[in-house]
Design a protein around this motif. Structure first.
Motif, PDB file in Angstrom:
ATOM      1  N   ALA A 123     -15.278 -19.562  -8.511  1.00 56.19           N
ATOM      2  CA  ALA A 123     -15.451 -18.469  -9.478  1.00 56.19           C
ATOM      3  C   ALA A 123     -14.397 -18.555 -10.582  1.00 56.19           C
ATOM      4  CB  ALA A 123     -15.352 -17.131  -8.765  1.00 56.19           C
ATOM      5  N   LEU A 138     -27.025 -21.875 -14.969  1.00 59.21           N
ATOM      6  CA  LEU A 138     -26.914 -23.302 -14.629  1.00 59.21           C
ATOM      7  C   LEU A 138     -28.122 -23.777 -13.828  1.00 59.21           C
ATOM      8  CD1 LEU A 138     -23.131 -23.569 -13.609  1.00 59.21           C
ATOM      9  CD2 LEU A 138     -24.203 -24.337 -15.739  1.00 59.21           C
ATOM     10  N   TYR A 139     -28.721 -22.840 -13.092  1.00 59.98           N
ATOM     11  CA  TYR A 139     -29.901 -23.194 -12.294  1.00 59.98           C
ATOM     12  C   TYR A 139     -31.208 -22.826 -12.996  1.00 59.98           C
ATOM     13  CZ  TYR A 139     -27.185 -24.619  -8.275  1.00 59.98           C
ATOM     14  OH  TYR A 139     -26.354 -25.296  -7.434  1.00 59.98           O
ATOM     15  N   ASN A 156     -19.795 -14.104 -13.700  1.00 58.93           N
ATOM     16  CA  ASN A 156     -19.826 -15.320 -12.884  1.00 58.93           C
ATOM     17  C   ASN A 156     -21.223 -15.577 -12.341  1.00 58.93           C
ATOM     18  OD1 ASN A 156     -17.277 -16.971 -12.085  1.00 58.93           O
ATOM     19  ND2 ASN A 156     -16.518 -14.886 -12.343  1.00 58.93           N
ATOM     20  N   LEU A 208     -22.441 -16.477  -5.215  1.00 58.98           N
ATOM     21  CA  LEU A 208     -22.658 -17.533  -6.219  1.00 58.98           C
ATOM     22  C   LEU A 208     -23.468 -18.686  -5.628  1.00 58.98           C
ATOM     23  CD1 LEU A 208     -19.097 -17.614  -7.858  1.00 58.98           C
ATOM     24  CD2 LEU A 208     -21.232 -16.923  -8.974  1.00 58.98           C
ATOM     25  N   ASP A 247     -17.995 -15.695  -3.815  1.00 55.88           N
ATOM     26  CA  ASP A 247     -18.259 -17.138  -3.660  1.00 55.88           C
ATOM     27  C   ASP A 247     -19.597 -17.371  -2.954  1.00 55.88           C
ATOM     28  OD1 ASP A 247     -15.883 -17.951  -4.828  1.00 55.88           O
ATOM     29  OD2 ASP A 247     -14.800 -18.029  -2.932  1.00 55.88           O
ATOM     30  N   GLN A 302     -23.690 -18.734 -13.297  1.00 58.21           N
ATOM     31  CA  GLN A 302     -24.196 -19.607 -12.229  1.00 58.21           C
ATOM     32  C   GLN A 302     -25.717 -19.667 -12.271  1.00 58.21           C
ATOM     33  OE1 GLN A 302     -22.334 -21.362 -10.211  1.00 58.21           O
ATOM     34  NE2 GLN A 302     -23.506 -21.774  -8.340  1.00 58.21           N
TER      35      GLN A 302
END
Ligand code: ATP
Length: 339
Positions: free
Chosen positions: A92, A108-109, A101, A152, A149, A105
Motif C-alpha cells: 500500500a 491496474l486490473y 489505494n 488490495l 493489504d 489497484q
C-alpha cells in the motif's frame, strides 16, 4: 478452472540462487480448490521462494507449477489475472488514503467507474475500514494496514489468494481478527488460499492441510490432526519424589506397559515419561501402579502432541532452533518468532 482442479499444483521445484544458496530442493505443493493450505517452516526454509515462483515473480531451475489451471511458467499473464498476492511487505502507498489505494489497484486490473467505486466500498466495509477510508495509510495501525493489504489483494476477485506471513508483526488481538477474516474468505467465498507462516498456531488454526517445509522441501504433509495423530497419543510426564530405597524401574515399566494404551515408558532418574492414547484417562491408573510399587509422584503433566513435536520428528530439530539458526544473520526487524 473446474471446481475440482487443484488451485495450485507444483512438483519437483528446485532453485539455487546466485552465490550457491539452494532455496528449493524438490519442493512440491498441491492446494485443493476452496481450501486453505499452509506452508509451515522456519525462516529460510524456502516458503517465500515457492510463493514467488507460484505468483510468477521468479522462475525455478526445474520443476512444474500450475495455478488456477494455468501453467505458471508458460502463461504467467493468465496466472497473474487469476491470483491475488499479499506479500510480507505491504504494497500500500502510505501517503495515499485507504480508498485511493483500492481505486488505484482496481484500475491496474481494468476496473473503472461505478463498478470500481462499488468494489472499493464493499471491501472497505468488509475489512472494517469504512471509517478510515479517507485517512492516509501511514496513520493506520498495523492491523488496519494488514487488512487493507488483504483487501488490495482481493479487488479483482481472484480465484487463488497467496498470503505470505499474513500476521507477522500483528498484536494478538489483530492476529485473531485476521485469522477470522481468512477463515471466512475460504469458507463463505470459496476462495483457495495458500498461506505461508512460521507460526505453528496459525497453521493449526487456519489450514485444512499443512506442508511442513525444511531446507527447500516438504518433510511432512497432512491435516493438522493427521500430522499430530502420527505421534499417537498424549505425552505424560511425571516427576517422582525421593524414596528411601531405589525404585525398581524394570518392575514399574512392566506394570505400566501392561496397560492398554500406555507405551514408550521411559525412566530417566526421577522422571518418568510415557505416551498414552488418552493421557487424562491413563493418569489415575499410572498413579495407582506407581503408588502400589512404592514410587510417589510429585507432579504430573499431560500434553497433546503439538506441530512442534511433528516438526521435531520430521526435521530432526525443534522449530524454534531452526528458526533461530536461520534468523541469526537476519536483522531483528525482519525476523519473527516461532510460536
Ligand atoms: N534473492 C536471493 N538471493 C540469494 N539467496 C536468497 C534470495 N532469496 C532467498 N534466498 C535464500 O534462500 C533460502 C530460502 O529463502 P526463502 O525466503 O524462500 O525462505 P522462507 O522460508 O520464505 O523464509 P522467510 O520467512 O525468512 O522469508 C534462504 O537461505 C535465503 O537466505
Amino acid at each position: 478452472m473446474t471446481t475440482h482442479a487443484p488451485a495450485v499444483e507444483a512438483h519437483d521445484l528446485t532453485k539455487t540462487y546466485p552465490g550457491g544458496v539452494t532455496a528449493l530442493d524438490g519442493m512440491a505443493v498441491t492446494v485443493a480448490a476452496g481450501t486453505v493450505f499452509g506452508l509451515l517452516g522456519p525462516n529460510g526454509a524456502g516458503k517465500s521462494t515457492t510463493v514467488k515462483i507460484l505468483t510468477t515473480l521468479a522462475r525455478p531451475d526445474s520443476g512444474t507449477a500450475a495455478v488456477a489451471g494455468h501453467d505458471a511458467l508458460r502463461h504467467p499473464d493468465r496466472v497473474r489475472r487469476a491470483i491475488g498476492v499479499v506479500a510480507q511487505k505491504s504494497g500500500a502507498d502510505p501517503v495515499a488514503t485507504g480508498r485511493e489505494n483500492l481505486l488505484l489497484q482496481g484500475r491496474l486490473y481494468g476496473l473503472r467507474g461505478t463498478a470500481l467505486a462499488r468494489r472499493a466500498d464493499e471491501l472497505l466495509a468488509r475489512f472494517d475500514l469504512t471509517g478510515a477510508a479517507g485517512r492516509l495509510v501511514r496513520t493506520y495501525s498495523g492491523g488496519m494496514q494488514r487488512r487493507l493489504d488483504v483487501a488490495l489483494g482481493l479487488v479483482h476477485r481472484p480465484q487463488v489468494l497467496f498470503l505470505d506471513e499474513p500476521t507477522t508483526g500483528l498484536d494478538p488481538e489483530a492476529r485473531t481478527a485476521m485469522w477470522e477474516e481468512i477463515s471466512r474468505l475460504a469458507g463463505d467465498e470459496g476462495l483457495s488460499i495458500l498461506l505461508t507462516t512460521h507460526y505453528l498456531e496459525e497453521a493449526d488454526r487456519l489450514a485444512e492441510r499443512i506442508a511442513i517445509v525444511d531446507r527447500g522441501r516438504v518433510v511432512a504433509e497432512g491435516t493438522p490432526d493427521e500430522l499430530k495423530g502420527e505421534l499417537r497419543g498424549d505425552a505424560v510426564h511425571m516427576e517422582l519424589r525421593e524414596t528411601p530405597g531405589p525404585v525398581d524401574a524394570q518392575l514399574l515399566r512392566a506394570a505400566l506397559d501392561s496397560f492398554a494404551g500406555v507405551r514408550e515408558v521411559v525412566f530417566d532418574g526421577r522422571r518418568l515419561s510415557a505416551r498414552a492414547d488418552d493421557g487424562p484417562a491413563a493418569v489415575p491408573h499410572v498413579l495407582a501402579v506407581l503408588e502400589r510399587e512404592g514410587a510417589h509422584v510429585a507432579s504430573v503433566t499431560v500434553a497433546r502432541p503439538s506441530l512442534d513435536d511433528v516438526y521435531l520428528r520430521y526435521a530432526g530439530r525443534r522449530f524454534a532452533e531452526a528458526d533461530a539458526a536461520a534468523t541469526a544473520s537476519v536483522p531483528a526487524a525482519a525476523a519473527g518468532g516461532a510460536r
